[in-house]
Scaffold this active site. Structure first.
Site, short mmCIF file in Angstrom:
data_model
loop_
_atom_site.label_atom_id
_atom_site.label_comp_id
_atom_site.label_asym_id
_atom_site.label_seq_id
_atom_site.Cartn_x
_atom_site.Cartn_y
_atom_site.Cartn_z
N LYS A 68 -17.34 -27.53 43.39
CA LYS A 68 -17.55 -27.66 44.84
C LYS A 68 -16.50 -28.63 45.33
CE LYS A 68 -21.16 -28.55 48.27
NZ LYS A 68 -20.24 -28.86 49.30
N CYS B 271 -3.80 -54.41 20.96
CA CYS B 271 -3.52 -54.93 19.63
C CYS B 271 -2.24 -54.23 19.19
CB CYS B 271 -4.68 -54.59 18.70
SG CYS B 271 -4.22 -54.74 16.97
N CYS C 209 -8.57 -57.04 13.68
CA CYS C 209 -7.58 -57.39 12.64
C CYS C 209 -6.95 -58.76 12.87
CB CYS C 209 -6.50 -56.33 12.55
SG CYS C 209 -5.38 -56.36 13.95
N TYR D 234 -13.60 -18.63 47.33
CA TYR D 234 -14.69 -18.47 46.37
C TYR D 234 -15.68 -17.38 46.74
CZ TYR D 234 -16.21 -21.88 49.83
OH TYR D 234 -16.46 -22.54 51.01
N CYS E 144 -6.78 -59.76 18.21
CA CYS E 144 -7.54 -58.52 18.08
C CYS E 144 -8.87 -58.84 17.38
CB CYS E 144 -6.75 -57.51 17.27
SG CYS E 144 -7.73 -56.07 16.77
N LYS F 28 -24.81 -31.68 43.37
CA LYS F 28 -23.86 -32.75 43.63
C LYS F 28 -23.98 -33.79 42.53
CE LYS F 28 -23.13 -32.24 48.44
NZ LYS F 28 -22.90 -33.01 49.66
N GLU G 298 -19.29 -22.93 39.76
CA GLU G 298 -17.93 -23.18 40.27
C GLU G 298 -17.83 -24.61 40.76
OE1 GLU G 298 -17.59 -20.65 43.68
OE2 GLU G 298 -18.46 -18.97 42.61
N ASP H 214 -14.24 -30.72 47.98
CA ASP H 214 -14.53 -31.45 49.20
C ASP H 214 -13.44 -31.16 50.22
OD1 ASP H 214 -16.07 -33.06 50.66
OD2 ASP H 214 -15.38 -34.95 49.78
N CYS I 112 -3.97 -52.29 11.83
CA CYS I 112 -5.30 -52.57 12.39
C CYS I 112 -6.28 -51.47 11.99
CB CYS I 112 -5.24 -52.67 13.91
SG CYS I 112 -6.86 -52.94 14.65
#
Ligand code: IVH
Length: 670
Positions: free
Chosen positions: A116, A436, A411, A226, A408, A314, A114, A118, A442
Site C-alpha cells: 500500500k 572493531c 576481543c 493496481y 571491543c 497498516k 500488495e 502512500d 575478532c
C-alpha cells in the site's frame, strides 16, 4: 528528408523513446544515457516541427502541452473509487478472513497481497489503447480532470503496449514520489532559495493540483497501478491476472506482490513485505489484502464506504513503556558495534520483549537515552522492536549516560570510527559507526561471517547457524568461512553445542548433512559465492552484477574492470573539481565582471584541464562499456565551457557502486 521518410523515422523514434521511458520508469533498468535519450527526443521534436501534420496526441513530445487551465473539469466515475477498511492488527486480519469465508460458505478463498503505497489515488482511461482521460478520486464519485497533468508523468504510457487493445480500459493506481527524488528536489529548492516541500505525499498531491502542466512536468512524479476498473472485450477472473495484464500492457505495477493460499500466508507475506520496506525506493504505509477471485468480489459486495473483498493492513507502531536495565554492545559481521537495550521484560504486540536495538551511539544521544531510564519501545508489525524515546518525567536522577566502549567487548582490540551508508532509501545519508578493527582476529566477527556464509540465499548450508558457528570458533575448529571446507564428518559429529556438564552433541546425521551441503556449495555460481563472502557493500544485487562481469573468483581478485571503474570515479570527481563553470563550492570562479587577470588565467587553465580529464573519462567509459559495465551518463557537473557541445558525464553507475568496488579490492588485498 521527404515526408514519407520522415513519417517512417518519426514512428521509429517514438517507438524507441517509448521503450526507453518504459525501461527507465517502469523497469528501473535504463539501457541508454540521459544524453542519448535527449538526442532521440530532440530529433523527434525537430522532425515534428518540420512536419506538423505528423504530430499525434500520443507522441512522447506531447506530454507537456497546452495552456495552463483555469480550473479542473469535474469527472463522474462510472465505477466509484472506494476507499478501504483499515486495520493495524493481525487479529483483525484473521477476523476479515472469517467474515469473507462466512459470506462464501464452502468456497476456496485465495488472497493477493500488495504494497500500500502512500500516494495520491488516480484513475486513467485508455480508449483503443490511447490515454484519453485521467482524474483524481475526489469524493469517490466525482473527481477532477487532471489529464494534462498525468500525461506529463513518463511512467504512465500514452499508449498501451498491446497489439489489439481493449476499446475501453480504465485503470486505478497511485501517483507518488520516490524518496530519493524527493530529497533531490528539496536540495535543488534549497539551492535556489525556494521553500522546501514537506513530504513526498503532499508534494505529489500538490503537484497534481497545479493548473499549469509545465510545472507538473518538472516534479519527479511516478505512478503505479493496481486495479482494472473497467475493460471492454477482455475477461479477467483474478486480481493476480489483472496485475499481470497491467504489466503486460506496459503500465507500471508493483514488483512485489503475492498470491496467498490462506490468511496465515497473508500474515507471513505482510511481514516479509515490511522487512523489505527499507529496500523499497518509496514509502509504504502497509499492505492491501484482496480476495483473488473477482467473481467472489461481486458476491461479497460492499458497505457504504468500502468493499468487503479487501482490507488495508497498516503497519502498526504499537508502543509500551519499560525500564532500560542496561546497554550492551554487539559486534556484527563487519565489526560494527551496535548498542542493544537490555529491558525489563514487557508484553508488546503479541510477544514478550526483553531486548531492543538502539542502532548506534548517535541515536542514543539524539534521543537522550540513559541507562536506568523508563523508555518507550515500539514494534512496527512483527519486526524487531526499537527504543523510540524516553519518559523523562520518570527520571530519578540515578540514570547513567551510556558511553561506547573504547575496546571491543569481545576481543578487546581498540575501537575505531568508520563512515557507513545509512539506508538504501536514503543513500546520501552517511553515518559514523564505531567498529572493531580486528577483522581477522575478532571471534565475534568470525562467528557472524560464518553464520552469514552458511545462511539461506548464501551458500545454503543448513545446520550451520549461530550456535554451531559460535562453537566451531570457540573450539578452534575453524577461523574463517572457507575453513569449513576442511572439516571432516567426524570432527563435526563430535562437536559439543552444550557445556561440559550438559553436553549436546551435533551427531553423525547432522554432520553428514553439513558435509554434503558444503560439497554442493562448491558448484554454486560466482554471484552466490561473492554474496556469501559478506564483503561490505556487496549485497545480493551487487554480487550478481559483479559476477556478471567475471568468470570466477580468481579473475575477480585481479579484476581490471573494478580498477577501471574506481579510476573512472576518481576522474569524475577531479573533473567536477576543476570545472570552470562550477556554480557552487570553493572551486567557483568569481562572476564574469568581477574577474581579475589571474582569474581569467585560472579559467583558461581549468578549461584545458577539464577538457583533458573529460576526454580521459570518455575513453575509460568506453572501455568499461565494452566490458559490459553499464555507465549511466548524466550531464550537469561536467558541462564543458560554452562550446555548445552536449554535456559530458557523471557516472551514475548503479551497477557497480564505488564503495562496493573498494570493498572488493580491499577484501582480496587482505
Ligand atoms: S485497492 C476498492 N490497492 O489506498 C479498493 N488501493 O485506503 C481500491 N492504495 O484509495 C483500492 N495502494 O488510493 C488498492 N495496492 C493498492 C493500493 C491502494 C494504495 C490506496 C488507494 C485507495 C486507498 C485506500
Amino acid at each position: 528528408m521527404n515526408r514519407a521518410e520522415a513519417q517512417k523515422r518519426i514512428a521509429d523514434l517514438r517507438q524507441q523513446i517509448r521503450r526507453h521511458d518504459h525501461l527507465y520508469y517502469v523497469e528501473a533498468h535504463p539501457e541508454i544515457s540521459d544524453l542519448d535519450y535527449d538526442k532521440l527526443y530532440t530529433e523527434l521534436k525537430k522532425l515534428e516541427e518540420q512536419f506538423p501534420d505528423l504530430v499525434t496526441p500520443d507522441s512522447p513530445t506531447q506530454r507537456v502541452g497546452g495552456q495552463p487551465l483555469k480550473g479542473f473539469k469535474p469527472i463522474h466515475h462510472a465505477v466509484p473509487m472506494m476507499s478501504l477498511d483499515n486495520t493495524y492488527s493481525i487479529e483483525e486480519l484473521r477476523e476479515f478472513d472469517n467474515r469473507v469465508r462466512k459470506l462464501l460458505p464452502g468456497e476456496k478463498v485465495e488472497y493477493v497481497l500488495e504494497p500500500k503505497i502512500d500516494g495520491v489515488s488516480v484513475t486513467v482511461i485508455y480508449e483503443n489503447g490511447r490515454f484519453t482521460l485521467g482524474a483524481t478520486r475526489g469524493d469517490g464519485t466525482t473527481g477532477d480532470d487532471i489529464t494534462a497533468n498525468l500525461k506529463t508523468i513518463r511512467a504512465i504510457p500514452l499508449q498501451l503496449s498491446v497489439k489489439n487493445p481493449p476499446s475501453l480500459f480504465e485503470v486505478r493506481g497511485e501517483v507518488y514520489i520516490k524518496v530519493a527524488d524527493f530529497d533531490k528536489l528539496n536540495t535543488e529548492r534549497e539551492k535556489d532559495g525556494e521553500p522546501l516541500f514537506q513530504n513526498p505525499r503532499n508534494t505529489a498531491a500538490g503537484s497534481l493540483k497545479q493548473l499549469d502542466p509545465a510545472i507538473v512536468a518538472q516534479r519527479p512524479l511516478n505512478a503505479v497501478f493496481y486495479a482494472i476498473a473497467a475493460a471492454k472485450g477482455v475477461q479477467i477472473k483474478k486480481q493476480a491476472d489483472a496485475l499481470e495484464m497491467l504489466k503486460r500492457f506496459g503500465l507500471p505495477t508493483h514488483h512485489h506482490w503475492w498470491v496467498c493460499k490462506s490468511i496465515e500466508e497473508v500474515i507471513a507475506r505482510a511481514d516479509e513485505l515490511q522487512k523489505l520496506e527499507s529496500e523499497l525506493p518509496f514509502e509504504i504505509d502497509g499492505a492491501v489484502v484482496k480476495v483473488n477471485d473477482l467473481t467472489q468480489w461481486e458476491r461479497l459486495g460492499a458497505t457504504a464506504k468500502a468493499p468487503r473483498f479487501a482490507i488495508a493492513y497498516k503497519y502498526s507502531h504499537e508502543q509500551a513503556q519499560t525500564k532500560l536495565k542496561n546497554i550492551t554492545v554487539q559486534v556484527g559481521r563487519t565489526g560494527v558495534l551496535t548498542p542493544v537495550a537490555e529491558l525489563e521484560p514487557v508484553f508488546l504486540a503479541g510477544s514478550t520483549i526483553s531486548r531492543a536495538t538502539l542502532h548506534n551511539e548517535e541515536e542514543i544521544k539524539r534521543k537522550g537515552i540513559r541507562i536506568g531510564d523508563t523508555v518507550i519501545i515500539e514494534k512496527a508489525g512483527q519486526v524487531i522492536p526499537a527504543v523510540v524515546g524516553v519518559v523523562t518525567e520518570k527520571r530519578t536522577g540515578k540514570e547513567r549516560v551510556f558511553q561506547m566502549p573504547e575496546k571491543c567487548p569481545v576481543c578487546n582490540s581498540p575501537v575505531v570510527k568508520r563512515e557507513v551508508k545509512a539506508t538504501k532509501k536514503d543513500e546520501k545519508k552517511v553515518g559514523v559507526a564505531w567498529c572493531c578493527d580486528n577483522v581477522a582476529g575478532c571471534p565475534a566477527q568470525s562467528i557472524r561471517r560464518i553464520e552469514f556464509f552458511a545462511q539461506r540465499g548464501a551458500l545454503d548450508i543448513e545446520g550451520i547457524g549461530g550456535v554451531v558457528s559460535e562453537k566451531l570458533i570457540e573450539r578452534g575448529l575453524v577461523k574463517e568461512p572457507l575453513d569449513l571446507f576442511e572439516l571432516t564428518t567426524n570432527q563435526l559429529a563430535k562437536l559439543n553445542l552444550g557445556t561440559q556438564d550438559e553436553p549436546r552433541i551435533f551427531g553423525e546425521k547432522n554432520a553428514t548433512k553439513v558435509v554434503e551441503a558444503l560439497k554442493r556449495a562448491k558448484t554454486f555460481s560466482l554471484a552466490h559465492w561473492l554474496f556469501a563472502l559478506g564483503i561490505s557493500h556487496v549485497g545480493e544485487t551487487t554480487a550478481y552484477q559483479i559476477a556478471q562481469l567475471h568468470t570466477d573468483l580468481s579473475s575477480l581478485a585481479k579484476s581490471a574492470i573494478i580498477f577501471d571503474f574506481l579510476h573512472l570515479q576518481e576522474l569524475v570527481a577531479e573533473s567536477k573539481r576543476v570545472n570552470p563553470d562550477a556554480r557552487t563550492g570553493e572551486n567557483k570562479l568569481p562572476c564574469k565582471d568581477e574577474r581579475t587577470k589571474a582569474d581569467n588565467a585560472e579559467e583558461g587553465r581549468r578549461t584545458r584541464q577539464h577538457a583533458e580529464i573529460n576526454s580521459k573519462i570518455v575513453a575509460l567509459a568506453k572501455r568499461l562499456q565494452e566490458a559490459r559495465v553499464e555507465i549511466k551518463l548524466k550531464p550537469k557537473d561536467l558541462k564543458p565551457k560554452k562550446s555548445g557541445k552536449p554535456p559530458l558525464i557523471t557516472v551514475a553507475c548503479d551497477e557497480l557502486e564505488p564503495e562496493a568496488c573498494n570493498s572488493v579490492v580491499d577484501f582480496f588485498a587482505s
